[in-house]
Enzyme design. Structure first.
Site, short mmCIF file in Angstrom:
data_model
loop_
_atom_site.label_atom_id
_atom_site.label_comp_id
_atom_site.label_asym_id
_atom_site.label_seq_id
_atom_site.Cartn_x
_atom_site.Cartn_y
_atom_site.Cartn_z
N HIS A 1 0.81 -1.23 0.00
CA HIS A 1 0.00 0.00 0.00
C HIS A 1 0.84 1.28 0.00
O HIS A 1 0.59 2.21 0.77
CB HIS A 1 -0.96 -0.01 1.19
CG HIS A 1 -2.04 -1.07 1.10
ND1 HIS A 1 -2.42 -1.65 -0.08
CD2 HIS A 1 -2.83 -1.65 2.06
CE1 HIS A 1 -3.39 -2.53 0.14
NE2 HIS A 1 -3.64 -2.56 1.42
N HIS B 1 -9.82 1.94 0.69
CA HIS B 1 -9.80 0.82 1.63
C HIS B 1 -10.95 0.85 2.63
O HIS B 1 -10.78 0.55 3.81
CB HIS B 1 -8.46 0.80 2.36
CG HIS B 1 -8.00 -0.56 2.74
ND1 HIS B 1 -8.59 -1.28 3.75
CD2 HIS B 1 -7.01 -1.34 2.26
CE1 HIS B 1 -7.97 -2.44 3.87
NE2 HIS B 1 -7.00 -2.51 2.97
N GLU C 1 -11.52 -3.74 -2.78
CA GLU C 1 -10.53 -2.77 -3.27
C GLU C 1 -10.33 -2.93 -4.77
O GLU C 1 -9.57 -3.79 -5.21
CB GLU C 1 -9.20 -2.98 -2.54
CG GLU C 1 -9.31 -2.96 -1.04
CD GLU C 1 -8.13 -3.64 -0.36
OE1 GLU C 1 -6.98 -3.31 -0.68
OE2 GLU C 1 -8.35 -4.51 0.49
C1 BGC Z 1 -4.37 -6.34 2.24
C2 BGC Z 1 -4.25 -7.17 3.50
C3 BGC Z 1 -3.90 -6.26 4.64
C4 BGC Z 1 -4.96 -5.21 4.76
C5 BGC Z 1 -4.59 -4.24 5.81
C6 BGC Z 1 -5.45 -5.34 2.46
O1 BGC Z 1 -5.61 -4.55 1.33
O2 BGC Z 1 -4.61 -7.13 1.11
O3 BGC Z 1 -3.27 -8.16 3.37
O4 BGC Z 1 -3.76 -6.97 5.82
O5 BGC Z 1 -5.11 -4.52 3.54
O6 BGC Z 1 -5.65 -3.69 6.41
#
Ligand code: BGC
Length: 323
Positions: A101, A171, A288
């Site tokens: 991210h 998210h 997402e």
């Molecule tokens: C990821 C997860 C991660 C989460 C964090 C998601 O987008 O794919 O692996 O733990 O975000 O909140």
């Protein structure tokens, strides 16, 4: 309507509340975070359906990326490095060797400037300097939240002064039963015949897996909180955390989440090729929409390269409705 929400690095964070008919969405200037979504249940009472955190500090301390804009590069990049135009770039590795991210302080952890606001729209800008988290080029990103037809539309735009890589998403964790409940019993459908299977570090490696006869088959609506024991990978992990390869192209309806309990349903529309489903939080599911993870290392996946001067543009709509 704007209210003071808290502080980030001694600067004020504001919360803007947008309204359109029965839909109300609050957004923070910190991280462009969707702080809450409210929509009436079948009795007509407004229900909170997006997971939220109690304070500015909680958003800054936490690691769940609650409601945030994710960038520059959503999802995972293997070894946190890539080569572009013959040069290798080393990004911040914030999950073992990998970059997740956008690195340690991605777009979820920035103050965004308000370019425009109205009752139904908020336009935010963040300019990421050349070399931030290791990425090449100064990247200007504009994210516009618009409420229309009782849906939340998100338009992402970006431009860079050098060739670079980009993958933007949001998210938000949704729970259409209402955020006090768990996601048990929510129904999900996804128009995807394949996923991009991952290794134990959640990195996909240029392959595809058919969903046929697997627990990844959501082509007809079914609960996702289900017995995962038939699938060794899901059983060990205890949740979904994979990218679904969305069928079709252009802005199209690719998923539906619904709660018969509250009478609320939500269609997801996007022009993106993929969608990461993350169910690790028992109170909300993240949907997402994005390009595929690790795409710069995988020539069978769509390219994440944004050329100097070109425009990156993508749209996702979370369309609320009654069941
Ligand atoms: C990821 C997860 C991660 C989460 C964090 C998601 O987008 O794919 O692996 O733990 O975000 O909140």
């Amino acid at each position: 309507m704007r209210t003071l929400f808290g502080q980030f690095n001694s600067q004020d964070i504001y919360c803007y509340t947008l309204r359109q008919r029965n839909l109300e969405v609050s957004i923070l200037t910190y991280g462009g975070i969707v702080q809450s979504i409210r929509y009436p249940d079948k009795q007509g009472n407004p229900l909170s359906i997006a997971l939220t955190r109690e304070s500015a500090e909680a958003y800054q301390d936490g690691d769940g990326y609650y409601g945030a804009i994710i960038g520059r590069l959503g999802n995972r990049l293997e070894n946190g490095q890539f080569t572009l135009n013959g040069k290798t770039y080393h990004l911040t590795q914030n999950e073992g060797n990998n970059t997740l991210h956008g690195g340690k302080s991605g777009f979820h952890d920035k103050l965004w400037e308000v370019l425009f606001e109205s009752e139904t729209q908020l336009r935010l800008r963040y300019v990421s300097p050349d070399g931030e988290e290791g990425f090449p080029g100064t990247l200007q990103t504009i994210v516009t939240y618009t409420l229309e037809n009782e849906g939340l539309r998100i338009d992402y735009e970006a431009q860079c002064d050098q060739d670079t890589i980009v993958n933007l998403t949001n998210h938000t964790y949704f729970n259409l039963h209402g955020i006090e409940k768990t996601t048990e019993g929510l129904l999900l459908s996804i128009d995807a015949d394949q996923i991009t299977p991952v290794d134990e570090k959640l990195i996909p490696h240029n392959t595809f897996l058919s969903v046929e006869n697997t627990l990844y088959d959501f082509r007809a609506p079914r609960p996702f909180c289900t017995d995962l024991s038939q699938d060794p990978v899901l059983n060990k992990r205890g949740c979904y955390d994979e990218n679904f390869v969305l069928n079709g192209e252009g802005l199209r309806k690719i998923a539906t989440l619904s709660s018969t309990e509250s009478g609320i349903s939500m269609d997801v529309w996007t022009d993106q090729p993929g969608m990461q489903i993350y169910t690790g939080n028992p109170n909300g599911i993240a949907l997402e929409t994005q390009n595929f993870p690790n795409a710069i290392h995988c020539d069978r996946y769509p390219s994440p390269i944004l050329k100097k001067g070109d425009s990156y543009k993508t749209t996702t709509i979370y369309q609320l409705k009654k069941v």
